[in-house]
Structure formats: structure tokens, C-alpha cells
Enzyme design. Structure first.
Site, PDB file in Angstrom:
ATOM      1  N   GLY A 113       0.822  -1.204   0.000  1.00 29.43           N
ATOM      2  CA  GLY A 113       0.000   0.000   0.000  1.00 29.43           C
ATOM      3  C   GLY A 113       0.848   1.243   0.000  1.00 29.43           C
ATOM      4  O   GLY A 113       2.013   1.230  -0.417  1.00 29.43           O
ATOM      5  N   CYS A 114       0.298   2.342   0.468  1.00 31.23           N
ATOM      6  CA  CYS A 114       1.028   3.607   0.513  1.00 31.23           C
ATOM      7  C   CYS A 114       2.303   3.436   1.333  1.00 31.23           C
ATOM      8  O   CYS A 114       2.269   2.928   2.453  1.00 31.23           O
ATOM      9  CB  CYS A 114       0.148   4.697   1.119  1.00 31.23           C
ATOM     10  SG  CYS A 114       0.992   6.283   1.303  1.00 31.23           S
ATOM     11  N   PHE A 115       3.417   3.895   0.784  1.00 34.22           N
ATOM     12  CA  PHE A 115       4.689   3.660   1.471  1.00 34.22           C
ATOM     13  C   PHE A 115       4.849   4.479   2.748  1.00 34.22           C
ATOM     14  O   PHE A 115       5.708   4.178   3.571  1.00 34.22           O
ATOM     15  CB  PHE A 115       5.883   3.870   0.551  1.00 34.22           C
ATOM     16  CG  PHE A 115       5.857   5.055  -0.380  1.00 34.22           C
ATOM     17  CD1 PHE A 115       5.220   6.243  -0.063  1.00 34.22           C
ATOM     18  CD2 PHE A 115       6.507   4.974  -1.618  1.00 34.22           C
ATOM     19  CE1 PHE A 115       5.219   7.326  -0.924  1.00 34.22           C
ATOM     20  CE2 PHE A 115       6.517   6.054  -2.492  1.00 34.22           C
ATOM     21  CZ  PHE A 115       5.871   7.232  -2.145  1.00 34.22           C
ATOM     22  N   TRP A 116       4.035   5.495   2.969  1.00 38.31           N
ATOM     23  CA  TRP A 116       4.161   6.293   4.189  1.00 38.31           C
ATOM     24  C   TRP A 116       4.029   5.413   5.436  1.00 38.31           C
ATOM     25  O   TRP A 116       4.831   5.497   6.355  1.00 38.31           O
ATOM     26  CB  TRP A 116       3.093   7.376   4.234  1.00 38.31           C
ATOM     27  CG  TRP A 116       3.184   8.419   3.164  1.00 38.31           C
ATOM     28  CD1 TRP A 116       4.258   8.720   2.391  1.00 38.31           C
ATOM     29  CD2 TRP A 116       2.123   9.304   2.766  1.00 38.31           C
ATOM     30  NE1 TRP A 116       3.944   9.748   1.518  1.00 38.31           N
ATOM     31  CE2 TRP A 116       2.642  10.118   1.736  1.00 38.31           C
ATOM     32  CE3 TRP A 116       0.809   9.478   3.179  1.00 38.31           C
ATOM     33  CZ2 TRP A 116       1.875  11.103   1.109  1.00 38.31           C
ATOM     34  CZ3 TRP A 116       0.038  10.453   2.563  1.00 38.31           C
ATOM     35  CH2 TRP A 116       0.577  11.262   1.536  1.00 38.31           C
TER      36      TRP A 116
END
Length: 236
Positions: A49-52
Site C-alpha cells: 500500500g502507501c509507502f508512508w
């Protein structure tokens, strides 16, 4: 009718947030890598998913020396955020983790990855983020990492620790391309951002709750180590 629709949307996002806050307690891998046979520093590349949020989880993990957000699976020419988000570059938003194998094993990183960093049963998405660039994937640098990951996925599926089968892809790592500087340390720098508060901070809380022995309060930050890292080939 408008009020009802707004309430429905709000309820949908509340349910998403509640699901995002939940983490699955899973057993450790039966097969792991031996620290004595590894280098002083090792690397692993995970997409979920979002790397954050994935970056934030591993920045709070003991034994991790660095965690860099970036792109894997595509070509150098398209390793840019505005291109990757179109969903047709082959890249996945990924995190390159540099770790000390004497402090934490590759198998332990996988356990955290599958348990609290993301939901490995969601195909080409993670909660509100949809597309192949948000897929669940492990980019292995050698056969040893591949075998540990393969055996662990088979173990978790056989033990049915998740309600659905794991859809995580296993792909060889060719090159990892670090993301733009403004994506690095994002969850730490923007803790009050609604997306971070809803989807990423709960992951860090779950890490602390479920893996207290592996949790550290102060994250290791990319910005504290000289900023954006260079592209890394497999084996480096």
C-alpha cells in the site's frame, strides 16, 4: 437524502478506519535466516500500500538502520510519483529496509510486515488506495530471502491465520528507486494529517502493542542520515 448519503459515507470511512486499526496476531516463521551467515547490514524491500505507513512501521522497529520509501518493479524512467500513481508503470510503492541481522532477523521483519504493516489479503489495494502500485509484494534480493518468504506464506495460509488467502507477490529485486524527498519520513513529519491519523498511526500503535520487544519509540529517519538515498541494485 443528502444527509443520509453523507452519513453513509462517514460510516464507510469509519469502518475502513476501524479495519485499518486492527492487526492480526500471527506466529513467527518456522524457517528463518541465520544471522551468522549474513553481512553486518542486510536489506529487504516490501510493498504494502502507501509507502508512508510501511516506512513508519519499520522506522519504529528495533534493529532497522534505515527505511526509505521508493519504487520497485518498474523502469528508471517511470520511477516518479506522478507516473507511478497512474498505475501502469509496473512499480509498486515500496520501502527498502536496511537492518542489522544480529538485532532482528529477516523472518521477524516478515512477521511484522504481514501482521501490522499492511493487510496481505487485499489484492491490488490497501483500504482507500486502489491500483497495482498499491499491491502487496516482497522484492527478494536472493534465493535465501525468496525461500524464507515462500515458506512463511505457505505456513500462514496452511494455518489459516487470515480469513482469506495471502495475495502477496514474490518478485526478484532488480533495482530500488528512492522516492522524492518530500515522501521521506512523511508519517513522522505530518502526524496530524487525517490520512496519517486514520491509517498509519494505528499501525505504529499496533507494532508497540503486539511486538513490544521489537518496538522503539524514536524512529530512525531518512532525513537524519543525509536525505534521499541513491538507487540500489539487488545484492548491494
Amino acid at each position: 437524502m443528502i444527509a443520509i448519503a453523507l452519513l453513509a459515507i462517514a460510516g464507510f470511512h469509519f469502518m475502513q478506519a476501524a479495519n485499518a486499526e486492527s492487526a492480526v496476531k500471527i506466529p513467527p516463521p518456522q524457517a528463518d535466516m541465520t544471522a551468522g551467515k549474513q553481512e553486518v547490514q542486510e536489506t529487504a524491500v516490501f510493498a504494502g500500500g502507501c509507502f508512508w505507513g510501511v516506512q513508519a512501521v519499520f522506522q519504529h522497529t528495533r534493529g532497522v538502520l534505515n527505511a526509505v520509501s521508493g519504487y520497485a518493479g518498474g523502469q528508471k524512467e517511470t520511477a516518479r510519483y506522478e507516473r507511478v500513481t497512474k498505475g501502469n508503470t509496473g512499480h509498486a510503492e515500496s520501502v527498502q529496509i536496511t537492518f542489522d541481522p544480529k538485532q532482528i532477523s529477516y523472518g521477524k521483519l516478515l512477521q511484522i510486515y504481514f501482521s501490522v504493516a499492511h493487510d496481505p489479503t487485499q489484492l491490488n489495494r490497501q483500504y482507500p488506495d486502489v491500483g497495482t502500485h498499491y499491491r502487496s509484494a516482497i522484492f527478494y534480493k536472493d534465493d535465501a530471502q525468496k525461500q524464507v518468504a515462500e515458506k512463511y506464506i505457505a505456513q500462514l495460509n496452511a494455518e489459516k491465520v487470515f480469513s482469506d488467502r495471502i495475495v502477496t507477490q514474490l518478485n526478484p529485486l532488480n533495482v530500488f528507486y528512492p522516492a522524492e524527498a518530500y515522501h521521506q519520513d512523511y508519517a513522522t513529519l505530518h502526524p496530524a494529517m487525517p490520512y496519517i491519523a486514520m491509517y498509519d498511526r494505528p499501525k505504529i500503535a499496533n507494532l508497540k502493542r503486539m511486538f513490544p520487544e521489537a518496538y522503539r519509540d524514536a524512529p530512525v529517519l531518512v532525513g537524519a542520515q543525509g536525505g534521499r538515498a541513491g538507487a540500489a541494485k539487488a545484492g548491494n
